[in-house]
Write a protein that holds these residues in place. Structure first.
Motif, PDB file in Angstrom:
ATOM      1  N   ILE A   5    -105.350 -76.234 -72.181  1.00 28.28           N
ATOM      2  CA  ILE A   5    -106.344 -76.823 -72.698  1.00 28.28           C
ATOM      3  C   ILE A   5    -106.684 -76.304 -74.216  1.00 28.28           C
ATOM      4  O   ILE A   5    -106.893 -76.976 -74.811  1.00 28.28           O
ATOM      5  N   GLY A   6    -106.550 -74.877 -74.081  1.00 31.64           N
ATOM      6  CA  GLY A   6    -106.519 -74.321 -75.354  1.00 31.64           C
ATOM      7  C   GLY A   6    -105.488 -74.698 -76.317  1.00 31.64           C
ATOM      8  O   GLY A   6    -105.622 -74.817 -77.565  1.00 31.64           O
ATOM      9  N   LEU A   7    -104.200 -74.629 -75.888  1.00 29.94           N
ATOM     10  CA  LEU A   7    -103.185 -74.995 -76.597  1.00 29.94           C
ATOM     11  C   LEU A   7    -103.233 -76.591 -77.016  1.00 29.94           C
ATOM     12  O   LEU A   7    -102.615 -76.788 -78.310  1.00 29.94           O
ATOM     13  N   LEU A   8    -103.744 -77.383 -76.233  1.00 29.79           N
ATOM     14  CA  LEU A   8    -104.074 -78.813 -76.560  1.00 29.79           C
ATOM     15  C   LEU A   8    -105.099 -78.789 -77.916  1.00 29.79           C
ATOM     16  O   LEU A   8    -104.928 -79.790 -78.659  1.00 29.79           O
ATOM     17  N   LEU A   9    -106.140 -77.989 -78.059  1.00 30.62           N
ATOM     18  CA  LEU A   9    -106.824 -77.977 -79.193  1.00 30.62           C
ATOM     19  C   LEU A   9    -106.205 -77.772 -80.525  1.00 30.62           C
ATOM     20  O   LEU A   9    -105.959 -78.389 -81.481  1.00 30.62           O
ATOM     21  N   VAL A  10    -105.135 -76.405 -80.220  1.00 31.22           N
ATOM     22  CA  VAL A  10    -104.434 -75.917 -81.322  1.00 31.22           C
ATOM     23  C   VAL A  10    -103.526 -77.078 -81.706  1.00 31.22           C
ATOM     24  O   VAL A  10    -103.254 -77.283 -82.995  1.00 31.22           O
ATOM     25  N   TYR A  11    -102.814 -77.966 -80.879  1.00 30.93           N
ATOM     26  CA  TYR A  11    -101.859 -78.849 -81.130  1.00 30.93           C
ATOM     27  C   TYR A  11    -102.441 -80.156 -81.899  1.00 30.93           C
ATOM     28  O   TYR A  11    -101.880 -80.403 -82.945  1.00 30.93           O
ATOM     29  N   HIS A  12    -103.698 -80.450 -81.372  1.00 34.02           N
ATOM     30  CA  HIS A  12    -104.348 -81.670 -82.042  1.00 34.02           C
ATOM     31  C   HIS A  12    -104.861 -81.238 -83.663  1.00 34.02           C
ATOM     32  O   HIS A  12    -104.894 -82.289 -84.320  1.00 34.02           O
ATOM     33  N   VAL A  13    -105.109 -80.126 -83.542  1.00 33.99           N
ATOM     34  CA  VAL A  13    -105.463 -79.481 -85.025  1.00 33.99           C
ATOM     35  C   VAL A  13    -104.346 -79.537 -85.921  1.00 33.99           C
ATOM     36  O   VAL A  13    -104.436 -80.377 -87.015  1.00 33.99           O
ATOM     37  N   ALA A  14    -103.247 -79.132 -85.418  1.00 33.07           N
ATOM     38  CA  ALA A  14    -101.901 -79.124 -86.082  1.00 33.07           C
ATOM     39  C   ALA A  14    -101.328 -80.719 -86.854  1.00 33.07           C
ATOM     40  O   ALA A  14    -100.932 -80.708 -87.711  1.00 33.07           O
ATOM     41  N   ILE A  15    -101.957 -81.518 -85.955  1.00 37.15           N
ATOM     42  CA  ILE A  15    -101.434 -82.947 -86.262  1.00 37.15           C
ATOM     43  C   ILE A  15    -102.068 -83.563 -87.679  1.00 37.15           C
ATOM     44  O   ILE A  15    -101.354 -84.276 -88.059  1.00 37.15           O
ATOM     45  N   GLY A  16    -103.385 -82.889 -88.015  1.00 32.76           N
ATOM     46  CA  GLY A  16    -103.871 -83.309 -89.093  1.00 32.76           C
ATOM     47  C   GLY A  16    -103.268 -82.679 -90.189  1.00 32.76           C
ATOM     48  O   GLY A  16    -103.567 -83.242 -91.280  1.00 32.76           O
ATOM     49  N   PHE A  17    -102.219 -81.821 -90.099  1.00 32.15           N
ATOM     50  CA  PHE A  17    -101.491 -81.209 -91.191  1.00 32.15           C
ATOM     51  C   PHE A  17     -99.952 -81.839 -91.284  1.00 32.15           C
ATOM     52  O   PHE A  17     -99.298 -81.270 -92.008  1.00 32.15           O
ATOM     53  N   GLN A  18     -99.813 -82.854 -90.459  1.00 33.15           N
ATOM     54  CA  GLN A  18     -98.547 -83.708 -90.766  1.00 33.15           C
ATOM     55  C   GLN A  18     -98.459 -84.893 -91.322  1.00 33.15           C
ATOM     56  O   GLN A  18     -99.614 -85.602 -91.242  1.00 33.15           O
ATOM     57  N   PRO A  19     -97.280 -85.127 -92.279  1.00 27.13           N
ATOM     58  CA  PRO A  19     -97.712 -86.642 -93.133  1.00 27.13           C
ATOM     59  C   PRO A  19     -97.840 -87.739 -92.336  1.00 27.13           C
ATOM     60  O   PRO A  19     -98.277 -88.655 -92.751  1.00 27.13           O
ATOM     61  N   TRP A  20     -97.350 -87.962 -91.036  1.00 22.91           N
ATOM     62  CA  TRP A  20     -97.467 -88.808 -90.254  1.00 22.91           C
ATOM     63  C   TRP A  20     -98.586 -89.029 -89.237  1.00 22.91           C
ATOM     64  O   TRP A  20     -98.712 -89.955 -88.415  1.00 22.91           O
ATOM     65  N   GLY A  21     -99.555 -87.939 -89.241  1.00 25.78           N
ATOM     66  CA  GLY A  21    -100.668 -87.911 -88.500  1.00 25.78           C
ATOM     67  C   GLY A  21    -101.563 -89.160 -88.391  1.00 25.78           C
ATOM     68  O   GLY A  21    -102.182 -89.657 -87.326  1.00 25.78           O
ATOM     69  N   MET A  22    -101.877 -89.765 -89.417  1.00 27.40           N
ATOM     70  CA  MET A  22    -102.575 -90.755 -89.636  1.00 27.40           C
ATOM     71  C   MET A  22    -102.047 -92.100 -88.788  1.00 27.40           C
ATOM     72  O   MET A  22    -102.608 -92.802 -88.139  1.00 27.40           O
ATOM     73  N   MET A  23    -100.921 -92.067 -88.837  1.00 27.98           N
ATOM     74  CA  MET A  23    -100.089 -93.503 -87.906  1.00 27.98           C
ATOM     75  C   MET A  23    -100.447 -93.216 -86.371  1.00 27.98           C
ATOM     76  O   MET A  23    -100.399 -94.147 -85.887  1.00 27.98           O
TER      77      MET A  23
END
Length: 365
Positions: free
Chosen positions: A18-36
């Motif tokens: 679950i800790g890694l899940l938090l890190v992973y979801h935060v990381a999506i915000g820094f990817q150009p496709w995250g909004m999709m």
């Protein structure tokens, strides 16, 4: 009632996942496709961050399903089928329904606000789809699980347990996950949420998680002995995906890599984390509420820190700290202490204090 031995390593795996899940979801915000895929994204992208995230992504969700299946093994030791369903309904179904109607719409509203769309109340499973799947798996697989529990002397079942005393026993697991990848043919493989791929992959992981713990020392002794082999294979498959396939590997290879990472995590956790600690006692209780809450704080943190003119690593650190801190503060000072809220976030109600119980008895008298 039979005594149930606490497996602290499995508790740690759940907390870490679950800790890694938090890190992973935060990381999506820094990817150009995250909004999709429904995330708030920053203009300061950090695409290199996706290299370690892509390694996590093939096994982080399946690992949680494995751990959930393991949890059912321990739950049924001192429960009937009816008691199991009642307990899982209160611990899983209630938070799922509450979250879909009261928590997920919060972060969806923040997304609407950020992207200037018309605000609307949108009940949705969102990131809690995982809980809905687990409850279905309990309904579907519990008859089989109780059959395995109630027939410890069956010669065929004993042979199945013993099959996991060798690394060859992992082969049926590999075959099952590869078959799922080939038959469902997901695109991409890591699209788990609210898809048939996520459902069937989760079902397999849930079943094999139960099967691993049910097999007892045959499986865990084998894991300890061969843990470096499993880790080496997982690392090789990831390196192959990263270099030769340029991240776009066939689904069957991703399925193999996923299983080898998972058995590696289980093996090293069993070796080094199977002991109690005060930190584990606290975190294992907090993990579930944090999972339910984290998207709301993640989106709020994104709104606060993404406009700042600081490098992407700085934004990432701030959003991660804000998300984790917000979740733990709400857990510590509200959810954990208010008995009415505890079941809504998957926690048992606190027992009444002895003095209060005595007072109720005196009033009745």
């Amino acid at each position: 009632m039979s005594a149930v031995i606490r497996r602290y390593d499995i508790d740690w795996v759940r907390v870490i996942a679950i800790g890694l899940l938090l890190v992973y979801h935060v990381a999506i915000g820094f990817q150009p496709w995250g909004m999709m895929i429904g995330f708030i994204t920053t203009e300061k992208t950090w695409e290199a961050l996706w290299i370690p995230m892509s390694m996590l992504n093939v096994w982080r969700i399946p690992l949680l399903f494995f751990v959930s299946g393991m949890g059912v093994y321990f739950a049924i030791q001192n429960r009937t089928w009816k008691q199991l369903l009642q307990e899982r309904a209160s611990r899983i179904l209630l938070p799922f329904v509450f979250g879909a109607f009261c928590i997920v719409p919060l972060h969806l509203y923040l997304w609407q606000y950020h992207y200037h769309t018309s605000p609307a109340y949108l009940p949705n499973p969102g990131h809690l789809w995982f809980l809905g799947n687990i409850f279905v798996y309990v309904l579907v697989l519990s008859p089989l699980f109780f059959f395995l529990k109630n027939n410890p002397s069956n010669h065929l079942l004993i042979a199945l347990k013993m099959s996991l005393s060798s690394p060859v026993g992992i082969v049926p697991v590999l075959v099952a996950f590869v078959a799922e990848a080939l038959l469902v043919n997901p695109n991409p493989y890591t699209l788990y949420a609210m898809t048939w791929h996520g459902f069937f992959l989760g079902l397999l992981a849930f079943f094999f998680g139960f099967w691993f713990v049910w097999s007892g020392t045959f499986f865990w002794s084998m894991l300890l002995k061969w843990r470096w082999l499993f880790l080496s294979v997982a690392t090789f498959l990831f390196a192959l995906r990263l270099t030769y396939f340029q991240q776009v590997a066939p689904n069957y290879l991703l399925a193999l890599e996923s299983v080898f990472w998972i058995v590696s995590v289980l093996a090293f956790s069993y070796k080094y984390l199977n002991h109690p600690s005060k930190a584990l006692t606290y975190l294992s209780q907090a993990a579930y509420p944090v999972y339910i809450l984290h998207m709301a704080f993640l989106y709020l943190g994104s709104l606060l820190f993404f406009p700042m003119q600081i490098p992407a690593p700085g934004q990432f650190t701030l959003v991660l700290l804000f998300t984790a801190s917000g979740c733990f503060l709400v857990y510590e000072f509200l959810i954990r202490r208010v008995n009415l809220l505890r079941p809504l976030f998957g926690l048992k109600r606190k027992e009444l204090a002895p003095a209060f119980e005595k007072l109720k008895i005196l009033k009745k008298v």
